[in-house]
Design an enzyme around this catalytic site. Structure first.
Site, PDB file in Angstrom:
ATOM      1  CD  GLN A 250      -2.439  -1.201   2.765  1.00  0.00           C
ATOM      2  OE1 GLN A 250      -3.479  -0.590   2.996  1.00  0.00           O
ATOM      3  NE2 GLN A 250      -1.821  -1.907   3.704  1.00  0.00           N
TER       4      GLN A 250
ATOM      5  CB  VAL B 147       3.130   5.819  -2.623  1.00  0.00           C
ATOM      6  CG1 VAL B 147       1.712   5.302  -2.781  1.00  0.00           C
ATOM      7  CG2 VAL B 147       3.189   6.860  -1.490  1.00  0.00           C
TER       8      VAL B 147
ATOM      9  CG  HIS C   2      -3.078   2.394  -2.087  1.00  0.00           C
ATOM     10  ND1 HIS C   2      -3.111   2.236  -0.728  1.00  0.00           N
ATOM     11  CD2 HIS C   2      -4.178   1.766  -2.565  1.00  0.00           C
ATOM     12  CE1 HIS C   2      -4.206   1.563  -0.391  1.00  0.00           C
ATOM     13  NE2 HIS C   2      -4.871   1.260  -1.480  1.00  0.00           N
TER      14      HIS C   2
ATOM     15  CB  CYS D 115      -0.555  15.267 -17.719  1.00  0.00           C
ATOM     16  SG  CYS D 115      -1.253  16.833 -18.305  1.00  0.00           S
TER      17      CYS D 115
ATOM     18  CB  CYS E 200      -2.043  15.273 -22.363  1.00  0.00           C
ATOM     19  SG  CYS E 200      -0.502  15.125 -21.447  1.00  0.00           S
TER      20      CYS E 200
ATOM     21  CB  CYS F 110       1.813  18.418 -18.340  1.00  0.00           C
ATOM     22  SG  CYS F 110       1.993  17.434 -19.829  1.00  0.00           S
TER      23      CYS F 110
ATOM     24  CB  SER G 117      -4.054   0.624  10.686  1.00  0.00           C
ATOM     25  OG  SER G 117      -4.391   1.270   9.460  1.00  0.00           O
TER      26      SER G 117
ATOM     27  CG  ASN H 265       0.693  -3.859  12.832  1.00  0.00           C
ATOM     28  OD1 ASN H 265       1.204  -3.445  11.795  1.00  0.00           O
ATOM     29  ND2 ASN H 265      -0.141  -3.126  13.552  1.00  0.00           N
TER      30      ASN H 265
HETATM   31  C1  BV8 Z   1     -11.929   3.022  -3.352  1.00  0.00           C
HETATM   32  C2  BV8 Z   1      -1.895   6.438  -1.295  1.00  0.00           C
HETATM   33  C3  BV8 Z   1     -13.816   2.914  -4.787  1.00  0.00           C
HETATM   34  C4  BV8 Z   1      -1.788   7.911  -1.283  1.00  0.00           C
HETATM   35  C5  BV8 Z   1      -3.701   5.769   0.209  1.00  0.00           C
HETATM   36  C6  BV8 Z   1     -16.283   3.677   4.634  1.00  0.00           C
HETATM   37  C7  BV8 Z   1     -16.088   2.368   5.035  1.00  0.00           C
HETATM   38  C8  BV8 Z   1     -15.201   1.520   4.360  1.00  0.00           C
HETATM   39  C9  BV8 Z   1     -14.496   2.002   3.232  1.00  0.00           C
HETATM   40  C10 BV8 Z   1     -14.698   3.300   2.858  1.00  0.00           C
HETATM   41  C11 BV8 Z   1     -15.594   4.141   3.539  1.00  0.00           C
HETATM   42  N1  BV8 Z   1     -15.549   5.337   2.944  1.00  0.00           N
HETATM   43  C12 BV8 Z   1     -14.696   5.290   1.894  1.00  0.00           C
HETATM   44  C13 BV8 Z   1     -14.188   4.050   1.832  1.00  0.00           C
HETATM   45  C14 BV8 Z   1     -13.226   3.553   0.845  1.00  0.00           C
HETATM   46  C15 BV8 Z   1     -11.843   4.059   1.208  1.00  0.00           C
HETATM   47  C16 BV8 Z   1     -11.447   3.593   2.586  1.00  0.00           C
HETATM   48  O1  BV8 Z   1     -11.131   2.428   2.786  1.00  0.00           O
HETATM   49  N2  BV8 Z   1     -11.465   4.549   3.535  1.00  0.00           N
HETATM   50  C17 BV8 Z   1     -11.084   4.220   4.903  1.00  0.00           C
HETATM   51  C18 BV8 Z   1     -10.352   5.422   5.522  1.00  0.00           C
HETATM   52  C19 BV8 Z   1     -12.331   3.860   5.694  1.00  0.00           C
HETATM   53  N3  BV8 Z   1     -10.975   3.477   0.207  1.00  0.00           N
HETATM   54  C20 BV8 Z   1     -10.767   4.141  -0.948  1.00  0.00           C
HETATM   55  O2  BV8 Z   1     -11.198   5.233  -1.180  1.00  0.00           O
HETATM   56  C21 BV8 Z   1      -9.978   3.381  -2.011  1.00  0.00           C
HETATM   57  N4  BV8 Z   1     -10.692   3.471  -3.250  1.00  0.00           N
HETATM   58  O3  BV8 Z   1     -12.531   2.463  -2.476  1.00  0.00           O
HETATM   59  O4  BV8 Z   1     -12.470   3.298  -4.594  1.00  0.00           O
HETATM   60  C22 BV8 Z   1     -14.060   3.079  -6.221  1.00  0.00           C
HETATM   61  C23 BV8 Z   1     -14.176   1.923  -7.009  1.00  0.00           C
HETATM   62  C24 BV8 Z   1     -14.463   2.090  -8.347  1.00  0.00           C
HETATM   63  C25 BV8 Z   1     -14.604   3.388  -8.921  1.00  0.00           C
HETATM   64  C26 BV8 Z   1     -14.447   4.518  -8.105  1.00  0.00           C
HETATM   65  C27 BV8 Z   1     -14.168   4.380  -6.746  1.00  0.00           C
HETATM   66  C28 BV8 Z   1      -8.618   4.034  -2.243  1.00  0.00           C
HETATM   67  C29 BV8 Z   1      -7.821   4.035  -0.970  1.00  0.00           C
HETATM   68  C30 BV8 Z   1      -6.385   4.456  -1.284  1.00  0.00           C
HETATM   69  C31 BV8 Z   1      -6.039   5.725  -0.547  1.00  0.00           C
HETATM   70  N5  BV8 Z   1      -4.604   6.005  -0.717  1.00  0.00           N
HETATM   71  N6  BV8 Z   1      -2.391   5.973   0.003  1.00  0.00           N
HETATM   72  C32 BV8 Z   1      -0.659   8.382  -0.407  1.00  0.00           C
HETATM   73  O5  BV8 Z   1       0.052   7.556   0.203  1.00  0.00           O
HETATM   74  O6  BV8 Z   1      -0.483   9.604  -0.363  1.00  0.00           O
HETATM   75  S1  BV8 Z   1      -4.217   5.127   1.680  1.00  0.00           S
HETATM   76  C33 BV8 Z   1      -2.941   5.029   2.809  1.00  0.00           C
HETATM   77  O7  BV8 Z   1      -3.483   4.766   4.094  1.00  0.00           O
HETATM   78  C34 BV8 Z   1      -2.013   3.863   2.605  1.00  0.00           C
HETATM   79  O8  BV8 Z   1      -1.746   3.611   1.259  1.00  0.00           O
HETATM   80  C35 BV8 Z   1      -2.685   2.695   3.271  1.00  0.00           C
HETATM   81  O9  BV8 Z   1      -3.484   1.989   2.351  1.00  0.00           O
HETATM   82  C36 BV8 Z   1      -3.656   3.362   4.189  1.00  0.00           C
HETATM   83  C37 BV8 Z   1      -3.523   2.848   5.598  1.00  0.00           C
HETATM   84  O10 BV8 Z   1      -2.275   3.166   6.049  1.00  0.00           O
HETATM   85  P1  BV8 Z   1      -1.305   2.033   6.648  1.00  0.00           P
HETATM   86  O11 BV8 Z   1      -0.345   1.679   5.590  1.00  0.00           O
HETATM   87  O12 BV8 Z   1      -2.064   0.904   7.259  1.00  0.00           O
HETATM   88  O13 BV8 Z   1      -0.623   2.876   7.757  1.00  0.00           O
HETATM   89  P2  BV8 Z   1      -1.252   3.255   9.177  1.00  0.00           P
HETATM   90  O14 BV8 Z   1      -0.518   4.448   9.666  1.00  0.00           O
HETATM   91  O15 BV8 Z   1      -2.742   3.288   9.100  1.00  0.00           O
HETATM   92  O16 BV8 Z   1      -0.868   1.991  10.055  1.00  0.00           O
HETATM   93  C38 BV8 Z   1       0.493   1.686  10.252  1.00  0.00           C
HETATM   94  C39 BV8 Z   1       0.515   0.427  11.075  1.00  0.00           C
HETATM   95  O17 BV8 Z   1       1.858  -0.001  11.213  1.00  0.00           O
HETATM   96  C40 BV8 Z   1      -0.029   0.643  12.478  1.00  0.00           C
HETATM   97  O18 BV8 Z   1      -0.876  -0.449  12.800  1.00  0.00           O
HETATM   98  C41 BV8 Z   1       1.225   0.622  13.355  1.00  0.00           C
HETATM   99  O19 BV8 Z   1       0.997   0.036  14.618  1.00  0.00           O
HETATM  100  C42 BV8 Z   1       2.148  -0.268  12.560  1.00  0.00           C
HETATM  101  N7  BV8 Z   1       3.573   0.017  12.744  1.00  0.00           N
HETATM  102  C43 BV8 Z   1       4.165   1.215  12.984  1.00  0.00           C
HETATM  103  N8  BV8 Z   1       5.505   1.039  13.044  1.00  0.00           N
HETATM  104  C44 BV8 Z   1       5.742  -0.286  12.822  1.00  0.00           C
HETATM  105  C45 BV8 Z   1       4.525  -0.944  12.629  1.00  0.00           C
HETATM  106  N9  BV8 Z   1       4.425  -2.269  12.377  1.00  0.00           N
HETATM  107  C46 BV8 Z   1       5.574  -2.969  12.328  1.00  0.00           C
HETATM  108  N10 BV8 Z   1       6.794  -2.413  12.505  1.00  0.00           N
HETATM  109  C47 BV8 Z   1       6.915  -1.082  12.747  1.00  0.00           C
HETATM  110  N11 BV8 Z   1       8.149  -0.546  12.935  1.00  0.00           N
HETATM  111 ZN    ZN Z   2      -0.166  17.063 -20.323  1.00  0.00          ZN
END
Ligand code: BV8
Ligand code: ZN
Length: 254
Positions: free
Chosen positions: A116, A118, A134, A142, A145, A163, A204, A228
């Site tokens: 997940q 980037v 992701h 762009c 285009c 662009c 998470s 985790n």
């Molecule tokens: C989609 C890229 C549909 C950008 C990211 C309501 C209910 C359910 C779902 C939804 C809802 N409302 C909306 C939705 C859908 C939504 C979603 O799931 N929302 C959530 C918030 C509820 N999903 C979407 O919108 C997805 N698209 O559904 O499209 C669709 C289909 C067809 C046509 C049109 C539309 C798109 C989601 C992608 C978003 N982009 N990132 C960028 O990075 O800038 S999300 C981003 O946060 C990450 O990519 C990752 O996926 C997400 C979660 O982050 P994590 O990686 O888990 O990190 P986090 O901080 O949360 O956790 C870290 C963990 O690591 C912790 O547990 C911590 O304890 C642990 N940790 C820390 N240190 C360590 C460790 N573990 C081990 N060792 C360590 N040292």
């Molecule tokens: Zn362009």
């Protein structure tokens, strides 16, 4: 650390999972921001995950870009800078070596790394087949285009970047509300259906559909293992839960 379910010390749970991995012919690993935390990149929800006074959930969205492309690009330019300075850690490297070993011993598609993240650290650690659900901080697309190019300039000379065609460039990542890249999703799904073991590392497990892959794998017969720092939604469906930093656990496990 004791894992309540198995009653083992994490060490013994690591051994039990290591044994199971030795027998597996198909393994999938799904990683999240937690695996890059030890490289100094803040996670989405943990300490340091905030940028100025904004939450990623506000900034990683098309509406935010519509409203203020410069602000969104300042956040991404900052993250590109962090990612460039960061080095892959022992967790990234252990996964890259595991991929090589699985390929040598069990063939080309024995191991699939789905991320997940980037930040590009899996690629820099030597992982060759990285399924990016992701998108990629180092790609820009762009808004006019549609051209997608690799751009590794840090910092970007002008914000927001444009662009040649004059339209605004956007980060080549998937924002909330946007569909995942079809080919990446198909690859992740296909690998999850084949997996005997599905590793969930440093996430998470709150964002869908990525977090749903573990359930798909389980329904197809896989056993789920979690690595985790904290408890997460996925723990209840895991056969193994290894509590601790990925940078320490993965080298021992893999
Ligand atoms: C989609 C890229 C549909 C950008 C990211 C309501 C209910 C359910 C779902 C939804 C809802 N409302 C909306 C939705 C859908 C939504 C979603 O799931 N929302 C959530 C918030 C509820 N999903 C979407 O919108 C997805 N698209 O559904 O499209 C669709 C289909 C067809 C046509 C049109 C539309 C798109 C989601 C992608 C978003 N982009 N990132 C960028 O990075 O800038 S999300 C981003 O946060 C990450 O990519 C990752 O996926 C997400 C979660 O982050 P994590 O990686 O888990 O990190 P986090 O901080 O949360 O956790 C870290 C963990 O690591 C912790 O547990 C911590 O304890 C642990 N940790 C820390 N240190 C360590 C460790 N573990 C081990 N060792 C360590 N040292
Ligand atoms: Zn362009």
């Amino acid at each position: 650390m004791i894992d309540s379910r198995l009653g083992f010390a994490a060490g013994e749970a690591i051994w039990a999972l290591h044994e199971a991995l030795e027998q597996a012919t198909h393994v999938v690993a799904l990683t999240g921001a937690g695996i890059s935390a030890e490289s100094g990149i803040p996670t989405f929800r943990g300490p340091g995950g905030l940028w100025r006074t904004y939450s990623p959930l506000q900034l990683a969205a098309p509406e935010a870009f519509e409203r203020d492309p410069r602000l969104v690009w300042e956040w991404y330019d900052w993250r590109r800078g962090l990612s460039r300075k960061a080095k892959p850690n022992a967790g990234h490297i252990a996964l890259a070596e595991f991929e090589r070993r699985m390929e040598d011993e069990r063939g080309a598609r024995a191991f699939t790394l789905v991320t997940q993240n980037v930040d590009g650290l899996h690629d820099r650690a030597g992982s060759r087949n990285v399924v990016k659900l992701h998108g990629d901080l180092w790609l820009v697309r762009c808004t006019g285009c549609g051209a997608t190019t690799r751009n590794e300039q840090v910092p970007l000379p002008e914000l927001p970047p444009r662009c040649q065609c004059g339209a605004l460039l956007r980060p080549g990542v998937v924002w909330f509300g946007e569909p995942l890249p079809e080919d990446a999703w198909a690859q992740a799904l296909e690998a999850s259906q084949r997996a005997q073991i599905f590793l969930v590392i440093g996430t998470s497990a709150t964002v869908y559909p990525a977090a749903g892959l573990a359930h798909q794998a389980r329904r197809a017969g896989a056993r789920v293992a979690v690595v985790n720092l904290e408890a997460s939604d996925i723990d209840s469906s895991a056969a193994w839960v290894l509590r601790g930093p990925a940078g320490e656990i993965l080298p021992r496990l893999l």
